[in-house]
Design a protein around this motif. Structure first.
Motif, PDB file in Angstrom:
ATOM      1  N   GLN A 241     -20.374  36.001 -16.886  1.00 15.20           N
ATOM      2  CA  GLN A 241     -21.412  35.368 -16.880  1.00 15.20           C
ATOM      3  C   GLN A 241     -21.424  34.193 -17.209  1.00 15.20           C
ATOM      4  O   GLN A 241     -22.693  33.957 -16.375  1.00 15.20           O
ATOM      5  N   ILE A 242     -20.837  33.340 -17.740  1.00 11.88           N
ATOM      6  CA  ILE A 242     -21.507  32.236 -18.338  1.00 11.88           C
ATOM      7  C   ILE A 242     -21.202  31.539 -17.306  1.00 11.88           C
ATOM      8  O   ILE A 242     -22.199  30.553 -17.001  1.00 11.88           O
ATOM      9  N   ALA A 243     -20.378  31.963 -16.179  1.00 10.47           N
ATOM     10  CA  ALA A 243     -19.648  30.849 -15.465  1.00 10.47           C
ATOM     11  C   ALA A 243     -20.460  31.223 -13.933  1.00 10.47           C
ATOM     12  O   ALA A 243     -21.280  29.906 -13.597  1.00 10.47           O
ATOM     13  N   MET A 244     -21.339  32.290 -13.941  1.00 11.12           N
ATOM     14  CA  MET A 244     -22.361  32.506 -13.067  1.00 11.12           C
ATOM     15  C   MET A 244     -23.714  31.535 -13.094  1.00 11.12           C
ATOM     16  O   MET A 244     -24.248  31.275 -12.793  1.00 11.12           O
ATOM     17  N   MET A 245     -24.037  31.539 -14.288  1.00 12.77           N
ATOM     18  CA  MET A 245     -24.980  30.944 -14.986  1.00 12.77           C
ATOM     19  C   MET A 245     -24.873  29.851 -15.071  1.00 12.77           C
ATOM     20  O   MET A 245     -25.899  28.894 -14.385  1.00 12.77           O
ATOM     21  N   ALA A 246     -23.546  28.998 -15.566  1.00 12.66           N
ATOM     22  CA  ALA A 246     -23.571  27.629 -15.297  1.00 12.66           C
ATOM     23  C   ALA A 246     -23.581  27.212 -14.025  1.00 12.66           C
ATOM     24  O   ALA A 246     -23.785  26.244 -13.602  1.00 12.66           O
ATOM     25  N   LEU A 247     -23.504  27.932 -12.738  1.00 14.03           N
ATOM     26  CA  LEU A 247     -23.344  27.261 -11.727  1.00 14.03           C
ATOM     27  C   LEU A 247     -24.531  27.613 -11.099  1.00 14.03           C
ATOM     28  O   LEU A 247     -25.359  27.004  -9.762  1.00 14.03           O
ATOM     29  N   GLY A 248     -26.096  27.864 -11.977  1.00 18.22           N
ATOM     30  CA  GLY A 248     -27.087  28.245 -11.138  1.00 18.22           C
ATOM     31  C   GLY A 248     -27.157  29.413 -10.433  1.00 18.22           C
ATOM     32  O   GLY A 248     -27.845  28.982  -9.478  1.00 18.22           O
ATOM     33  N   LEU A 249     -26.371  30.266  -9.856  1.00 21.92           N
ATOM     34  CA  LEU A 249     -26.067  31.098  -8.911  1.00 21.92           C
ATOM     35  C   LEU A 249     -27.938  32.582  -9.474  1.00 21.92           C
ATOM     36  O   LEU A 249     -28.146  32.371 -10.555  1.00 21.92           O
TER      37      LEU A 249
ATOM     38  N   GLU B  28     -25.440  36.121  -3.127  1.00 24.55           N
ATOM     39  CA  GLU B  28     -24.819  37.447  -2.800  1.00 24.55           C
ATOM     40  C   GLU B  28     -23.151  36.731  -3.508  1.00 24.55           C
ATOM     41  O   GLU B  28     -22.659  35.661  -3.106  1.00 24.55           O
ATOM     42  N   VAL B  29     -22.603  37.582  -3.878  1.00 20.57           N
ATOM     43  CA  VAL B  29     -21.733  37.202  -4.810  1.00 20.57           C
ATOM     44  C   VAL B  29     -19.981  37.972  -3.971  1.00 20.57           C
ATOM     45  O   VAL B  29     -20.164  39.598  -3.891  1.00 20.57           O
ATOM     46  N   ILE B  30     -18.958  37.911  -3.642  1.00 22.46           N
ATOM     47  CA  ILE B  30     -18.091  38.746  -2.660  1.00 22.46           C
ATOM     48  C   ILE B  30     -17.023  38.603  -3.750  1.00 22.46           C
ATOM     49  O   ILE B  30     -16.885  37.935  -4.658  1.00 22.46           O
ATOM     50  N   THR B  31     -16.200  39.859  -4.225  1.00 23.59           N
ATOM     51  CA  THR B  31     -15.729  40.315  -5.473  1.00 23.59           C
ATOM     52  C   THR B  31     -15.043  41.664  -4.955  1.00 23.59           C
ATOM     53  O   THR B  31     -15.506  42.754  -3.889  1.00 23.59           O
ATOM     54  N   PRO B  32     -13.394  41.609  -5.434  1.00 21.25           N
ATOM     55  CA  PRO B  32     -12.873  42.833  -5.043  1.00 21.25           C
ATOM     56  C   PRO B  32     -14.023  44.610  -5.597  1.00 21.25           C
ATOM     57  O   PRO B  32     -14.273  44.221  -6.616  1.00 21.25           O
ATOM     58  N   SER B  33     -13.749  45.745  -5.342  1.00 17.44           N
ATOM     59  CA  SER B  33     -14.528  46.709  -5.886  1.00 17.44           C
ATOM     60  C   SER B  33     -12.737  47.600  -6.369  1.00 17.44           C
ATOM     61  O   SER B  33     -13.554  47.885  -7.461  1.00 17.44           O
ATOM     62  N   PHE B  34     -11.874  46.499  -6.130  1.00 15.01           N
ATOM     63  CA  PHE B  34     -10.775  47.242  -6.477  1.00 15.01           C
ATOM     64  C   PHE B  34     -10.024  47.087  -7.986  1.00 15.01           C
ATOM     65  O   PHE B  34      -9.524  46.052  -7.870  1.00 15.01           O
ATOM     66  N   THR B  35     -11.624  46.328  -9.180  1.00 14.84           N
ATOM     67  CA  THR B  35     -10.987  46.228 -10.617  1.00 14.84           C
ATOM     68  C   THR B  35     -11.582  46.482 -11.715  1.00 14.84           C
ATOM     69  O   THR B  35     -12.123  47.967 -11.062  1.00 14.84           O
TER      70      THR B  35
ATOM     71  N   VAL C  75     -22.536  40.838 -12.329  1.00 10.57           N
ATOM     72  CA  VAL C  75     -23.145  40.021 -11.572  1.00 10.57           C
ATOM     73  C   VAL C  75     -24.364  40.679 -11.148  1.00 10.57           C
ATOM     74  O   VAL C  75     -25.525  40.091 -10.658  1.00 10.57           O
ATOM     75  N   ALA C  76     -23.780  42.269 -10.943  1.00 11.82           N
ATOM     76  CA  ALA C  76     -25.561  42.968 -11.312  1.00 11.82           C
ATOM     77  C   ALA C  76     -26.708  42.707 -12.547  1.00 11.82           C
ATOM     78  O   ALA C  76     -27.656  42.564 -11.912  1.00 11.82           O
TER      79      ALA C  76
ATOM     80  N   LEU D 248     -27.589  39.109 -13.727  1.00  9.70           N
ATOM     81  CA  LEU D 248     -27.930  38.817 -13.300  1.00  9.70           C
ATOM     82  C   LEU D 248     -28.860  38.811 -12.105  1.00  9.70           C
ATOM     83  O   LEU D 248     -29.459  37.900 -11.794  1.00  9.70           O
ATOM     84  N   GLY D 249     -28.677  39.987 -11.720  1.00  6.93           N
ATOM     85  CA  GLY D 249     -29.750  40.159 -10.326  1.00  6.93           C
ATOM     86  C   GLY D 249     -28.929  40.071  -9.017  1.00  6.93           C
ATOM     87  O   GLY D 249     -29.343  39.769  -8.139  1.00  6.93           O
ATOM     88  N   ILE D 250     -27.759  39.215  -8.828  1.00  8.04           N
ATOM     89  CA  ILE D 250     -26.650  38.505  -8.425  1.00  8.04           C
ATOM     90  C   ILE D 250     -26.662  40.301  -7.449  1.00  8.04           C
ATOM     91  O   ILE D 250     -26.188  40.919  -8.042  1.00  8.04           O
ATOM     92  N   VAL D 251     -25.961  40.008  -5.720  1.00  5.22           N
ATOM     93  CA  VAL D 251     -26.177  41.211  -4.887  1.00  5.22           C
ATOM     94  C   VAL D 251     -23.582  41.141  -4.756  1.00  5.22           C
ATOM     95  O   VAL D 251     -23.950  39.681  -4.239  1.00  5.22           O
ATOM     96  N   PRO D 252     -24.029  41.885  -5.568  1.00  2.00           N
ATOM     97  CA  PRO D 252     -21.953  42.126  -5.287  1.00  2.00           C
ATOM     98  C   PRO D 252     -21.926  42.363  -3.921  1.00  2.00           C
ATOM     99  O   PRO D 252     -22.818  43.806  -3.614  1.00  2.00           O
ATOM    100  N   VAL D 253     -21.134  42.115  -3.276  1.00  2.00           N
ATOM    101  CA  VAL D 253     -20.198  42.609  -2.278  1.00  2.00           C
ATOM    102  C   VAL D 253     -18.938  42.921  -2.142  1.00  2.00           C
ATOM    103  O   VAL D 253     -18.362  41.161  -2.262  1.00  2.00           O
ATOM    104  N   PHE D 254     -18.544  43.820  -1.494  1.00  2.00           N
ATOM    105  CA  PHE D 254     -17.113  44.064  -2.196  1.00  2.00           C
ATOM    106  C   PHE D 254     -16.287  43.981  -0.623  1.00  2.00           C
ATOM    107  O   PHE D 254     -16.877  44.391   0.606  1.00  2.00           O
ATOM    108  N   ALA D 255     -15.055  43.178  -1.191  1.00  2.00           N
ATOM    109  CA  ALA D 255     -14.614  42.842   0.189  1.00  2.00           C
ATOM    110  C   ALA D 255     -13.086  43.829  -0.373  1.00  2.00           C
ATOM    111  O   ALA D 255     -12.739  43.924  -1.604  1.00  2.00           O
ATOM    112  N   ASP D 256     -12.286  44.273   0.640  1.00  2.00           N
ATOM    113  CA  ASP D 256     -11.393  44.737   0.173  1.00  2.00           C
ATOM    114  C   ASP D 256      -9.819  44.514   0.044  1.00  2.00           C
ATOM    115  O   ASP D 256      -9.793  42.645  -0.136  1.00  2.00           O
ATOM    116  N   VAL D 257      -8.658  45.137  -0.725  1.00  2.00           N
ATOM    117  CA  VAL D 257      -7.751  44.454  -1.754  1.00  2.00           C
ATOM    118  C   VAL D 257      -6.702  44.574  -0.359  1.00  2.00           C
ATOM    119  O   VAL D 257      -6.493  45.414   1.387  1.00  2.00           O
ATOM    120  N   LEU D 258      -5.067  43.713  -0.103  1.00  2.00           N
ATOM    121  CA  LEU D 258      -4.427  44.093   0.606  1.00  2.00           C
ATOM    122  C   LEU D 258      -3.305  45.038  -0.280  1.00  2.00           C
ATOM    123  O   LEU D 258      -3.169  45.518  -1.646  1.00  2.00           O
TER     124      LEU D 258
END
Ligand SMILES: *Cc1c(COP(=O)(O)O)cnc(C)c1O
Length: 376
Positions: free
Chosen positions: A66-74, A79-86, A94-95, A97-107
């Motif tokens: 959370q602090i990382a996202m705040m310090a970067l001024g998101l 939108e922030v891309i993250t895996p869903s398998f986590t 992400v949620a 802070l009102g940012i939109v999580p966008v999920f990417a698939d994994v290998l």
């Protein structure tokens, strides 16, 4: 045989008890519980170990993200891309802070973020990519960093599970997980590879200006006491935890070796079993085995888990429900069926006991119990 646990923290403590007890007593005797010298020393020692300029200790791994996202001024609607398998923490902040999580698939082999799917998920609103170094291996950072550079995105590495893992770039240079992106974050939750005796976390960066902002956000948005320039939070590591972490940091490589030895034992025992796929070793990352997570032929996993538990072997499903399938994070943008590898993994993965303390007798019992399930 000693009873088998997923993680044997008591056994680990017994081996370092004399050192830990002395260090804890030293903190008690000085009563310097917050922001004492132990925390500063630990930050320096961890920075030196990782080969990163700045380590900023904080209260836990979720805060670190959370602090990382705040310090970067998101900002909201970014939108922030993250895996869903986590683990959900990645997506939760992400949620929050009102940012939109966008999920990417994994290998399917390493369970880490698929750079090709990250590329497909980039839009004009994307501001950051958050790869998670799942179960102890670094995600494939070279293509992720290339995408970030091309699209001017921040990269925050969620390194809660892979402290100590080393990534090798195609030119042969090595970097520790968590020190490759703009910011790396970690957790010192007791069962993590570098765990304390309560909650703790840290943030890493090579950018000194960013480090100042991160420290400010951790400290109520303030550099000078009672003057608050930005909205911050209260997030700090206490000195008792730092004292424990300084001791455990010195053992980390020995601990990684013990985890790798247990993983090698499992791999060898399961080589002949067609219904088990052992975890793939990434060609460009070392593995520190936060978890030994294998795939079991669909339909057989839950039966195997019950068989193990009935025979004194704990086993866990990390993760039974991926983030995009959770009630709190479902969205029309990422419906069921849209992340096929992630969804398949939630039906197949099973994690076996993994800790620094597993002995041969326990490992033999675990592997024999797995084998006996398939030979009934
Ligand atoms: C443990 C973990 C977190 C959260 O860490 P806490 O210290 O429990 O807040 C975040 N992300 C991942 C991938 C984790 O494994």
């Amino acid at each position: 045989m000693k009873a088998i646990q997923m993680v044997d923290l008591v056994g680990q403590y017994q081996k370092i008890k004399s050192e830990v007890d002395v260090a804890m007593q030293r903190v008690l005797d000085t009563a310097s519980f917050i922001s004492g010298p132990e925390v500063k020393e630990f930050e320096k020692e961890l920075a030196a170990y990782l080969g990163v300029k700045e380590v900023i200790a904080c209260a836990n791994g979720t805060d670190a993200l959370q602090i990382a996202m705040m310090a970067l001024g998101l900002k909201p609607d970014d939108e922030v891309i993250t895996p869903s398998f986590t683990f959900v923490a990645t997506v939760e902040v992400v949620a929050l802070l009102g940012i939109v999580p966008v999920f990417a698939d994994v290998l399917p082999g390493t369970y880490n973020m698929d750079p090709a799917d990250v590329k497909r998920k980039i839009t004009p609103k994307t501001r950051a990519i958050v790869p998670v170094h799942l179960f102890g291996q670094t995600a494939d950072m070279e293509p992720i960093m290339a995408l970030a550079k091309e699209h001017d995105l921040f990269v925050i590495e969620d390194n809660c599970q892979a402290v100590g893992s080393t990534y090798t770039f195609s030119n042969g240079t090595n970097q520790k997980a968590g020190t490759i992106g703009h910011i790396g974050t970690t957790s010192f939750f007791p069962s993590k590879n570098l765990g304390c005796y309560g909650d703790g976390g840290a943030i890493f960066t090579n950018d000194e200006e960013l480090a100042k902002r991160l420290r400010k956000v951790c400290n109520h948005g303030s550099d000078v006491r009672y003057y608050h320039e930005v909205v911050g939070v209260n997030s700090r590591l206490d000195s008792l935890q730092a004292a424990v972490l300084r001791i455990k940091l010195r053992k980390l490589e020995e601990y990684d070796a013990a985890r790798n030895a247990a993983a090698a034992f499992y791999d060898q025992a399961f080589a002949e079993l067609n219904d088990i796929t052992v975890p793939q070793r990434s060609p460009n990352s070392t593995h520190v085995f936060h978890q030994y997570t294998m795939r079991v032929t669909e339909g057989m996993r839950d039966g195997l888990k019950q068989h193990l538990e009935a025979n004194g072997v704990p086993a866990m499903i990390y993760y039974p429900v991926s983030c995009h399938m959770q009630a709190a994070y479902k969205s029309a943008r990422c419906p069921e069926g849209s992340l096929p590898v992630t969804e398949q993994l939630t039906r197949e993965v099973l994690s076996l006991p993994m800790s620094t303390e597993l002995d041969n007798e326990q490992l033999t019992h675990i592997t024999n119990t797995v084998k006996s399930y398939f030979k009934q």
